[in-house]
Design a protein around this motif. Structure first.
Motif, PDB file in Angstrom:
ATOM      1  N   SER A   1      -1.484  -6.438  13.162  1.00  0.00           N
ATOM      2  CA  SER A   1      -1.814  -5.024  13.027  1.00  0.00           C
ATOM      3  C   SER A   1      -0.582  -4.131  12.933  1.00  0.00           C
ATOM      4  CB  SER A   1      -2.685  -4.567  14.208  1.00  0.00           C
ATOM      5  OG  SER A   1      -1.976  -4.713  15.423  1.00  0.00           O
ATOM      6  N   SER A   2       0.587  -4.658  13.300  1.00  0.00           N
ATOM      7  CA  SER A   2       1.806  -3.862  13.184  1.00  0.00           C
ATOM      8  C   SER A   2       2.305  -3.788  11.750  1.00  0.00           C
ATOM      9  CB  SER A   2       2.908  -4.439  14.080  1.00  0.00           C
ATOM     10  OG  SER A   2       3.341  -5.702  13.602  1.00  0.00           O
TER      11      SER A   2
ATOM     12  N   LEU B   1       0.828  -1.197   0.000  1.00  0.00           N
ATOM     13  CA  LEU B   1       0.000   0.000   0.000  1.00  0.00           C
ATOM     14  C   LEU B   1       0.871   1.259   0.000  1.00  0.00           C
ATOM     15  CD1 LEU B   1      -2.651  -1.127   2.628  1.00  0.00           C
ATOM     16  CD2 LEU B   1      -2.846  -1.200   0.135  1.00  0.00           C
TER      17      LEU B   1
ATOM     18  N   ASP C   1     -10.346  -6.927   1.756  1.00  0.00           N
ATOM     19  CA  ASP C   1      -9.227  -6.863   2.695  1.00  0.00           C
ATOM     20  C   ASP C   1      -9.640  -7.451   4.037  1.00  0.00           C
ATOM     21  OD1 ASP C   1      -7.860  -5.581   0.701  1.00  0.00           O
ATOM     22  OD2 ASP C   1      -7.723  -3.646   1.707  1.00  0.00           O
TER      23      ASP C   1
ATOM     24  N   LYS D   1       2.159   0.284   4.612  1.00  0.00           N
ATOM     25  CA  LYS D   1       1.537  -0.903   5.205  1.00  0.00           C
ATOM     26  C   LYS D   1       1.204  -1.911   4.105  1.00  0.00           C
ATOM     27  CE  LYS D   1       0.364   0.078   9.791  1.00  0.00           C
ATOM     28  NZ  LYS D   1      -0.161  -0.690  10.927  1.00  0.00           N
TER      29      LYS D   1
ATOM     30  N   ASP E   1       0.975   3.777   1.878  1.00  0.00           N
ATOM     31  CA  ASP E   1       1.403   4.290   3.180  1.00  0.00           C
ATOM     32  C   ASP E   1       2.463   3.427   3.856  1.00  0.00           C
ATOM     33  OD1 ASP E   1      -0.035   2.080   3.946  1.00  0.00           O
ATOM     34  OD2 ASP E   1      -1.531   3.158   5.120  1.00  0.00           O
TER      35      ASP E   1
ATOM     36  N   MET F   1      -7.518  -8.461  12.605  1.00  0.00           N
ATOM     37  CA  MET F   1      -6.081  -8.708  12.673  1.00  0.00           C
ATOM     38  C   MET F   1      -5.754  -9.731  13.768  1.00  0.00           C
ATOM     39  SD  MET F   1      -4.650  -6.715  10.299  1.00  0.00           S
ATOM     40  CE  MET F   1      -6.000  -7.443   9.308  1.00  0.00           C
TER      41      MET F   1
ATOM     42  N   ALA G   1      -1.857  -4.760   2.654  1.00  0.00           N
ATOM     43  CA  ALA G   1      -3.222  -5.288   2.696  1.00  0.00           C
ATOM     44  C   ALA G   1      -3.167  -6.802   2.553  1.00  0.00           C
ATOM     45  CB  ALA G   1      -4.068  -4.691   1.582  1.00  0.00           C
TER      46      ALA G   1
ATOM     47  N   GLU H   1     -12.172  -2.574   6.067  1.00  0.00           N
ATOM     48  CA  GLU H   1     -13.298  -1.934   6.747  1.00  0.00           C
ATOM     49  C   GLU H   1     -14.642  -2.286   6.122  1.00  0.00           C
ATOM     50  OE1 GLU H   1     -12.307   2.208   6.509  1.00  0.00           O
ATOM     51  OE2 GLU H   1     -10.937   2.104   8.237  1.00  0.00           O
TER      52      GLU H   1
ATOM     53  N   TYR I   1      -0.038  -5.040   8.844  1.00  0.00           N
ATOM     54  CA  TYR I   1      -1.154  -5.009   7.906  1.00  0.00           C
ATOM     55  C   TYR I   1      -2.169  -3.927   8.271  1.00  0.00           C
ATOM     56  CZ  TYR I   1       0.641  -9.453   6.255  1.00  0.00           C
ATOM     57  OH  TYR I   1       1.448 -10.424   5.740  1.00  0.00           O
ATOM     58  N   ARG I   2      -2.779  -3.358   7.258  1.00  0.00           N
ATOM     59  CA  ARG I   2      -3.870  -2.415   7.463  1.00  0.00           C
ATOM     60  C   ARG I   2      -5.185  -3.170   7.360  1.00  0.00           C
ATOM     61  NH1 ARG I   2      -4.778   2.153   3.102  1.00  0.00           N
ATOM     62  NH2 ARG I   2      -5.959   0.465   2.119  1.00  0.00           N
ATOM     63  N   PRO I   3      -5.995  -3.158   8.409  1.00  0.00           N
ATOM     64  CA  PRO I   3      -7.246  -3.931   8.370  1.00  0.00           C
ATOM     65  C   PRO I   3      -8.244  -3.359   7.379  1.00  0.00           C
ATOM     66  CG  PRO I   3      -7.143  -2.600  10.357  1.00  0.00           C
ATOM     67  CD  PRO I   3      -5.809  -2.478   9.697  1.00  0.00           C
TER      68      PRO I   3
END
Length: 285
Positions: free
Chosen positions: A131-132, A90, A113, A94, A92, A117, A96, A138, A134-136
């Protein structure tokens, strides 16, 4: 409608190219045996717990090797191919944990996605903090395909029944939980969780899994499985090595199960009260 579905069991390593080749071989086997929907496991593209090593092979969606290979395979075999998930870079920094569904023309129908996590400390010393890295996600997802409505989940999502209930209430007849379950948690919970999600929603559950000892030292539980809406296991693989498990899916069985046990219709909203604590002698404290 009746059709053949397949769950492909893999033991993905750290090299996406080799994993893509394994995926292609197994998916072609499933298609040759009549499957028109084929699912691969979570992290099809690479099982790599070393973060720098993983980041070194990651690509964005447009340039991802597994995404392209799966699109080409779906088109070549004229099937619906569901990549259980693969890691996508991604903007940013992180990652997915992203599932993909491709149609018989090779076009991407949908992506999902992983929402929940896996942040746990197991009593065998394993510690995971997804979560450190990967971006969860929504957004939940139901795809309306020509042969069935399919709800999406990935691995740890299976422990959150409200996700699959929402998908079933939206019409999903098949629920999917491709996974890379740890050996310890898989031995205790895998079959129970899959059968519970099937029974409580009157839906088929299809779960392609990673299996065995991986290059990065991780050990996954395997036992890829297809479960019917009454909770019966229709097909299952062993705990190690590659496999293709297949079952005939009849969406009329979903209607029949939901007619017998209409819990999707019978659910009610309710208020949750917390009763006051009573001291000895019945005095409220």
């Amino acid at each position: 409608m009746t059709f053949k579905a397949a769950a492909v069991q893999m033991c993905s390593g750290v090299d996406p190219q080799r994993n893509a080749e394994s995926m292609a071989r197994l998916v072609k086997d499933a298609a040759a045996r009549g499957a028109i929907y084929v699912q691969t496991p979570e992290m099809t593209g690479a099982v790599q717990k070393d973060r720098p090593g993983l980041m070194g092979v990651l690509r964005d969606e447009e340039n991802d090797l597994i995404v392209k290979a799966a699109s080409d395979l779906a088109r070549e075999l004229a099937i619906h191919l569901h990549v259980g998930s693969t890691a996508i870079k991604l903007p940013d920094g992180k990652i997915a944990n992203r599932a993909f569904l491709f149609g018989p023309d090779g076009a991407k129908i949908a992506s999902y996605d992983k929402i929940h996590m896996f942040d746990v400390d197991l009593d065998n010393g394993e510690s995971w903090r997804e979560s450190s890295v990967y971006r969860p996600g929504e957004r939940a997802l139901v795809a309306d395909l020509p042969f069935a409505k399919i709800g999406f989940g990935v691995c740890y999502d299976v422990r959150f029944p409200h996700l699959f209930r929402a998908e079933a209430m939206a019409g999903a007849e098949i629920l999917t939980t491709p996974a890379a379950f740890t050996k310890q948690t898989g031995e205790a919970h895998w079959e129970i969780l899959l059968r519970a999600r099937a029974i409580e929603n009157g839906a088929f559950v299809i779960s392609a899994a990673q299996a065995g000892l991986h290059e990065d030292g991780r050990e996954t539980f395997g036992h890829s499985m297809i479960v019917g809406p009454w909770g019966k296991i229709l097909a299952a693989a062993g705990g190690t090595g590659e496999a293709v498990v297949m079952a005939e899916i009849d969406t009329e069985a979903v209607k029949a199960c939901r007619a017998k046990i209409p819990n999707l219709k019978n659910g009610r909203d309710f208020q949750l009260d917390i009763a006051p604590v009573l001291a000895k002698g019945g005095v409220t404290v």
